[in-house]
Scaffold this active site. Structure first.
Site, PDB file in Angstrom:
ATOM      1  N   HIS A  82       0.869  -1.175   0.042  1.00 11.66           N
ATOM      2  CA  HIS A  82      -0.134   0.059   0.077  1.00 11.66           C
ATOM      3  C   HIS A  82       0.773   1.186  -0.008  1.00 11.66           C
ATOM      4  O   HIS A  82       1.715   1.393   0.855  1.00 11.66           O
ATOM      5  CB  HIS A  82      -0.913   0.089   1.237  1.00 11.66           C
ATOM      6  N   SER A  83       0.588   2.325  -0.979  1.00 13.95           N
ATOM      7  CA  SER A  83       1.311   3.446  -0.847  1.00 13.95           C
ATOM      8  C   SER A  83       2.955   3.115  -1.326  1.00 13.95           C
ATOM      9  O   SER A  83       3.010   2.842  -2.232  1.00 13.95           O
ATOM     10  CB  SER A  83       1.039   4.280   0.288  1.00 13.95           C
ATOM     11  N   MET A  84       3.598   3.572  -0.339  1.00 15.91           N
ATOM     12  CA  MET A  84       4.974   3.374  -0.571  1.00 15.91           C
ATOM     13  C   MET A  84       5.448   1.643  -0.654  1.00 15.91           C
ATOM     14  O   MET A  84       6.113   1.505  -1.455  1.00 15.91           O
ATOM     15  CB  MET A  84       5.887   3.800   0.450  1.00 15.91           C
ATOM     16  N   ALA A 126       3.346  -0.322  -2.370  1.00 13.83           N
ATOM     17  CA  ALA A 126       2.988  -0.742  -3.569  1.00 13.83           C
ATOM     18  C   ALA A 126       4.262  -0.459  -4.490  1.00 13.83           C
ATOM     19  O   ALA A 126       4.543  -1.484  -5.400  1.00 13.83           O
ATOM     20  CB  ALA A 126       1.967   0.309  -4.171  1.00 13.83           C
ATOM     21  N   SER A 161      -1.820  -1.023  -4.054  1.00 15.23           N
ATOM     22  CA  SER A 161      -3.051  -0.399  -3.521  1.00 15.23           C
ATOM     23  C   SER A 161      -2.501   1.173  -2.951  1.00 15.23           C
ATOM     24  O   SER A 161      -1.485   1.311  -2.284  1.00 15.23           O
ATOM     25  CB  SER A 161      -3.376  -1.112  -1.975  1.00 15.23           C
TER      26      SER A 161
END
Length: 273
Positions: free
Chosen positions: A99-101, A103, A127
């Site tokens: 998720h975020s970083m 990803a 994500s």
């Protein structure tokens, strides 16, 4: 970021939180955290996914079980060490979620493992993260004064509000937070052949940080099929829309591994609907 120091079982030289199961799972799902987050973001997932999926939350240096280690400031060396640490965990099929970083790290991890001759993940889940080939939309802040970093943290909602009321605690967390921002802000995308595994992407309906049009270009990074899910919530829909997200994760893993769909039904999941 989490502040507890409760001892937890780890493996893969501390990169994975949780003991290995006695029996080999059908698939291992390695989960990478967002900036400022840790492995505990995925603590509830083992009880919410099928029993034959082994959820493996990744703990990066500079937090919780690895508090005494210096956090990485660049993606490339971080991914290189993580790929080495996971080499003994790839004896069964695996998938990656970030998720975020996380990803970005999951994507680069898939490519690093491929360069080393390992099989690709059955699925790459990305994500709340912009496609890696896109130009960054936000100004660099990892080397800015503390008040600028704190303002950005508040904007993101990445750190619990009560942390800001404890200056000494915030001072302890700041080096790792800055390092995480640096990982993202200093990242340079290097073109390689597209992955052959499916890519399943998630975006939040109210996510102003990474809107859906920043997520859609992930389709360029795969020849194995692309799906994008739009879930209710802001940048941290990972938590607020967890049930819907895990429904999609479970369905994608079922399709990728040929597992019976009824394995997705668990009492714990029904209780949280």
């Amino acid at each position: 970021m989490n502040r507890t120091t409760t001892p937890r079982a780890t493996r893969a030289h501390g990169w994975i939180v949780g003991a290995r199961r006695p029996a080999a799972p059908s698939l291992r799902l390695f989960c990478l955290p967002y900036a400022g987050g840790g492995a505990s973001a995925y603590a509830a997932w083992p009880s919410l996914l099928p029993d034959d999926i082994e959820v493996c939350p990744v703990e990066l240096p500079g937090r919780l079980t690895r508090w005494g280690e210096k956090a990485f400031e660049q993606a490339e060396p971080l991914v290189d060490q993580l790929a080495t640490a996971l080499s003994g965990e790839l004896g069964v099929p695996y998938a990656l979620f970030g998720h975020s970083m996380g990803a970005l790290l999951a994507f680069e991890l898939a490519r690093a493992l491929r360069r080393r001759g390992a099989a690709e993940p059955r699925v790459l889940f990305v994500s709340g993260g912009p496609a890696p080939q896109l130009r960054r939309r936000h100004l660099q802040i990892h080397d800015q004064p503390d008040d600028v970093v704190v303002a950005r943290l508040r904007e993101l909602g990445a750190v619990p509000e009560d942390v800001y009321d404890e200056p000494e605690l915030l001072d302890l967390l700041m080096p790792t937070i800055r390092a995480d921002f640096s990982v993202v802000e200093t990242y340079v995308h290097r073109p390689e052949p597209a992955l052959g595994c499916p890519v399943v992407a998630f975006a939040g309906t109210e996510d102003r940080e990474v809107p859906a049009d920043q997520v859609d270009p992930w389709h360029e990074q795969t020849t194995g099929g692309f799906t994008r899910h739009l879930l209710p919530g802001d940048h941290f829909f990972l938590h607020s829309a967890r049930t819907a997200l895990l429904d999609s994760v479970g369905a994608a893993l079922t399709a990728a591994t040929g597992r019976p769909a009824n394995l997705l039904d668990r009492p714990e999941r029904e209780a949280q609907r």
